[in-house]
Design a protein around this motif. Structure first.
Motif, short mmCIF file in Angstrom:
data_model
loop_
_atom_site.label_atom_id
_atom_site.label_comp_id
_atom_site.label_asym_id
_atom_site.label_seq_id
_atom_site.Cartn_x
_atom_site.Cartn_y
_atom_site.Cartn_z
N ARG A 103 0.84 -1.21 0.00
CA ARG A 103 0.00 0.00 0.00
C ARG A 103 0.87 1.26 0.00
NH1 ARG A 103 -3.24 0.31 4.61
NH2 ARG A 103 -2.29 -1.45 5.69
N ALA A 104 1.95 1.23 0.77
CA ALA A 104 2.84 2.40 0.82
C ALA A 104 3.45 2.62 -0.56
CB ALA A 104 3.94 2.18 1.86
N GLU A 105 3.81 1.52 -1.19
CA GLU A 105 4.40 1.63 -2.54
C GLU A 105 3.39 2.23 -3.53
OE1 GLU A 105 6.05 -1.78 -5.25
OE2 GLU A 105 6.75 -2.02 -3.17
N ARG A 106 2.14 1.75 -3.47
CA ARG A 106 1.11 2.27 -4.39
C ARG A 106 0.86 3.76 -4.14
NH1 ARG A 106 -3.36 -2.51 -3.67
NH2 ARG A 106 -2.25 -4.12 -4.85
N ARG A 107 0.76 4.11 -2.87
CA ARG A 107 0.51 5.52 -2.57
C ARG A 107 1.68 6.37 -3.04
NH1 ARG A 107 -3.87 7.07 0.38
NH2 ARG A 107 -4.61 6.27 -1.58
N HIS A 108 2.89 5.84 -2.86
CA HIS A 108 4.09 6.56 -3.28
C HIS A 108 4.01 6.83 -4.79
CE1 HIS A 108 8.47 6.87 -4.34
NE2 HIS A 108 8.39 7.73 -3.34
N LYS A 109 3.71 5.76 -5.54
CA LYS A 109 3.60 5.89 -7.01
C LYS A 109 2.54 6.92 -7.37
CE LYS A 109 4.74 1.49 -9.13
NZ LYS A 109 4.08 0.24 -9.47
N GLY B 9 3.23 14.45 -9.32
CA GLY B 9 4.28 15.45 -9.19
C GLY B 9 4.51 15.87 -7.74
N ILE B 10 4.01 15.04 -6.78
CA ILE B 10 4.20 15.38 -5.36
C ILE B 10 5.31 14.49 -4.81
CG2 ILE B 10 3.08 15.47 -3.08
CD1 ILE B 10 0.38 15.58 -4.63
N SER B 11 6.37 15.12 -4.25
CA SER B 11 7.47 14.30 -3.74
C SER B 11 7.04 13.62 -2.44
CB SER B 11 8.72 15.15 -3.52
OG SER B 11 8.46 16.05 -2.48
N ALA B 12 7.52 12.38 -2.25
CA ALA B 12 7.09 11.62 -1.08
C ALA B 12 8.15 10.61 -0.71
CB ALA B 12 5.79 10.92 -1.39
N ASN B 13 8.16 10.26 0.57
CA ASN B 13 9.12 9.27 1.06
C ASN B 13 8.35 8.02 1.46
OD1 ASN B 13 10.20 7.96 3.61
ND2 ASN B 13 12.02 9.02 2.81
#
Ligand SMILES: Nc1ncnc2c1ncn2[C@@H]1O[C@H](COP(=O)(O)OP(=O)(O)OP(=O)(O)O)[C@@H](O)[C@H]1O
Ligand SMILES: Nc1ccn([C@H]2C[C@H](O)[C@@H](COP(=O)(O)O)O2)c(=O)n1
Length: 671
Positions: A595-601, A607-611
């Motif tokens: 889920r974290a990976e999907r949200r990151h993508k 165009g929103i940077s995320a960790n």
């Protein structure tokens, strides 16, 4: 329009409201052809926008007509003034009999006098619809016409020049389709240097359609002399002239579904139909008399009708339907609600329409459980008590799709109401693209009859994506309940309210002025869709959602989304609290890492940077709050089906859930 394989109509109970009809198909295509053949420009108002008018417009453009749409929807058609703009073309006319027949005649005569080579074709069913009687009449006039497939059927090839013989009366059969006579009436003015006579062989059917043709010809400058219904004379020197502007009436055949609707289900308030009325030129407006015989109460004005239920059950009737061939199909479904058998006679023309309608109606009525007898030109339908959930095949025939929608009112006559499945609902595009949307705006159902699918689960598990896809495939509405909590959190924080103050936030939630349109969310008119998707909005939503008063404040708003034909609702407590009677409950999960990976993508794509690590920590914190709160915590409903989609594509999840849903539907036909 519902462009989906099938549309399930839940049992419907009542009807009320106002319906604005689309333009009449018969008038639209006649006006287009006459405007296209005329000198000058015709402003066509209220034209039907449908498959059949689209093929006519395309053909006119190919032949040299000019079409220009105004911003107000009026279409300006500049005609060819009787002069072909091209010498060769292939015209595809779909399944539009109102385009194929008159265009074949007009083009055959123009090709004979001006030369050229034209091919007219359509969909496979069009190539099964007879045109031989018209071809024979045109050949007798001297036109060169080849039937490229079977003799007497489209596709046709027209070649010229050839000498025309106009001195003897043109003979045409009137007992198969009145469109052959209409075609000649509209084509012969193009070549009437002397008087030209048409003689009808056999008893003319569908006379009201000929009357429409004559009325419109007069508007375009052609005063046909009529001698009974056997002989027509086109005066020498006839010439098409644009009347400047033409207003197309609403479609009287389409009115029949709403007249039927009023007769069956308008108990408290009438169904008001705007676009046709007592001054209509269309013969199918006389469907009203048939509905009255069955018990409907009807009031009318020049271009409106108001219909209520009168006698109930409806009264079975015996009726010669020669004058209302298209609308009469609606009577066959109304007959299921009658007190005795209904017999429709003189409907042989049904056999050569978009499909063999006589056989199709009998087959589909029987699927519902009805006892139906049929003959070469008649149909008898018995009232129905023991209804079966049927998947109605629609044969690419708009009228079958529309008239069978009335079968969804079976709950008014049985204690065990059943839904009705309409296959290929987009076939209504032929005359009434927004038919089902209009129907749903006019009817109501018992809340418990409206199907709901719930999809609950933790954040970023794909609930919204899955809900949207399933809803799209079934034609259902979507409730993104998280958006409501997000909007409440956003509005409260904008108002400077402490998000931990449940009472204050609930007051904001109760006053939310929210609107959902085309996938966007508006708060007091402002598009807040992007603001809602921010991670902070998700966190704030999770905080405000923990307060019982906030949940109560948003409860009714969520229930209001449950409207026909159905709803797919996603959130945390859709299956447990808001829609505990949902027909299918899915609890959707995926591992925190996925889920974290999907949200990151998702964020990077925007165009929103995320960790990824901090996203995972945030979503786990949110999950923990959503699971551990006392009010409607996130947990699977007892009867939910669990779906871990960590290793699935979106398509695989969609297929699986649709399959689960199909297994819970009562229809025999599988997807
Ligand atoms: N089965 C799947 N396989 C791969 N990606 C998926 C799958 N399902 C959803 N996604 C992707 O995961 C992302 C998050 O999905 P979505 O926004 O639908 O989740 P959600 O559960 O509704 O989230 P939230 O609760 O935050 O609203 C989207 O980019 C979506 O395309
Ligand atoms: N039925 C619901 C829907 C949402 N919430 C809360 C809890 C979520 O963390 C938050 C945002 O939801 P999302 O848009 O991510 O689905 O709203 C809830 O409590 N109940």
């Amino acid at each position: 329009m519902y462009k989906i394989p099938f549309l399930d109509l839940p049992p419907l109970r009542a009807a009320a409201g106002t319906v604005r009809l689309p333009g009449s198909k018969s008038i639209s295509n006649r006006v287009l052809l006459l405007a296209g053949l005329s000198e000058g420009t015709t402003a066509v108002h209220d034209l039907l926008d449908s498959d059949d008018t689209a093929v006519m417009l395309a053909a006119l453009k190919t032949l040299g007509g000019q079409i220009e749409a105004q911003a107000d929807g009026v279409l300006n058609v500049t005609g060819i003034g009787g002069k072909l703009g091209t010498q060769a073309a292939q015209l595809f006319l779909g399944n539009a009999g109102t385009a194929m027949r008159p265009l074949a005649a007009a083009l055959a005569l123009l090709t004979a006098t001006q030369g050229g080579s034209f091919e007219l074709s359509g969909v496979p069913r069009m190539h099964e619809r007879p045109i031989g009687d018209l071809v024979d009449a045109l050949r007798a006039l001297g036109c060169e016409i080849a039937c490229l497939g079977n003799e007497g059927y489209p596709p046709l090839k027209l070649t010229g020049p050839s000498a025309l013989k106009l001195d003897a009366p043109v003979k045409v059969r009137g007992d198969v389709s009145s469109q052959f006579l209409t075609a000649l009436l509209m084509a012969l003015p193009l070549v009437a240097t002397d008087d030209v006579q048409i003689e009808v062989v056999g008893e003319l059917i569908s006379k009201p359609y000929i009357q429409i043709t004559l009325t419109l010809l007069e508007r375009f400058g052609i005063a046909v002399k009529r001698d009974g219904w056997e002989r027509f004379t086109i005066p020498a020197g006839s010439r098409y002239r644009s009347p400047g502007a033409v207003h197309v009436e609403g479609d009287a055949s389409s009115a029949s579904y709403f007249v039927g609707l009023g007769a069956i289900a308008a108990v408290d308030q009438p169904v008001r139909i705007e676009g046709v009325g007592s001054e209509s030129m269309q013969g199918d407006v006389r469907f009203v008399e048939a509905a009255q015989q069955m018990g409907a109460e009807v009031k009318s004005g020049p271009n409106w009708l108001e219909v209520r239920r009168g006698a109930w059950p409806l009264k079975g009737i015996t009726l010669d339907c020669n004058h209302i061939p298209d609308a009469a199909m609606t009577l066959a479904v109304m007959a299921l609600y009658a007190d005795g058998p209904t017999t429709l006679t003189n409907i042989a023309s049904w056999r050569v329409k978009e499909t063999d309608r006589l056989s199709a109606m009998a087959t589909e009525l029987r699927k519902l459980g009805a006892t139906v007898d049929e003959g070469p030109d008649w149909l008898r339908v018995q009232p129905l008590q023991d209804w079966k959930p049927a998947s109605i095949h629609t044969y690419d025939d708009h009228r079958i799709a529309m008239c069978f929608s009335l079968a969804a009112f079976n709950g008014l006559v049985t204690e065990h109401p059943v839904p009705v499945r309409i296959e290929d609902p987009a076939c209504v595009a032929k005359t009434f693209p927004e038919y089902f949307e209009t129907l749903f705006d006019t009817v109501s159902a018992s809340v418990s009859d409206i199907p709901v699918i719930t999809i609950d689960g933790p954040t970023a598990s794909g609930k919204g994506t899955l809900a949207d896809e399933i809803a799209h495939k079934l034609g259902y509405a979507v409730l993104d309940s998280g958006a409501l909590y997000r909007a409440a959190g956003l509005a409260a924080s904008r108002a400077g309210i402490d998000l931990d103050d449940g009472k204050e936030v609930a007051a904001v939630a109760r006053a939310l002025d929210l609107r959902f349109a085309q996938g966007r969310v508006y708060l007091a008119g402002e598009d807040i869709s992007d603001a809602l998707r921010l991670e902070t909005s998700g966190q704030n939503a999770s905080r405000v959602a923990a307060h019982p008063p906030v949940r109560r404040a948003l409860n009714q708003l969520q229930l209001d989304f449950r409207r026909a034909p159905g709803l797919v609702a996603d959130g945390r407590d859709m299956g447990t609290d808001v829609f505990p009677d949902a027909g299918l409950k899915v609890f959707l999960t995926a591992s925190a890492a996925t889920r974290a990976e999907r949200r990151h993508k998702q964020l990077i794509a925007k165009g929103i940077s995320a960790n990824i690590e901090s996203l995972r920590a945030d979503l786990e914190a949110r999950d923990a709050r959503d699971k551990n709160r006392s009010a409607s915590p996130l947990h699977p409903a007892q009867d939910a089906l669990m779906l871990d989609n960590s290793a699935q594509t979106i398509e695989e999840s969609v297929e699986l859930v649709l399959d689960w849903w199909a297994r819970r539907r009562p229809f025999k036909v599988s997807r």
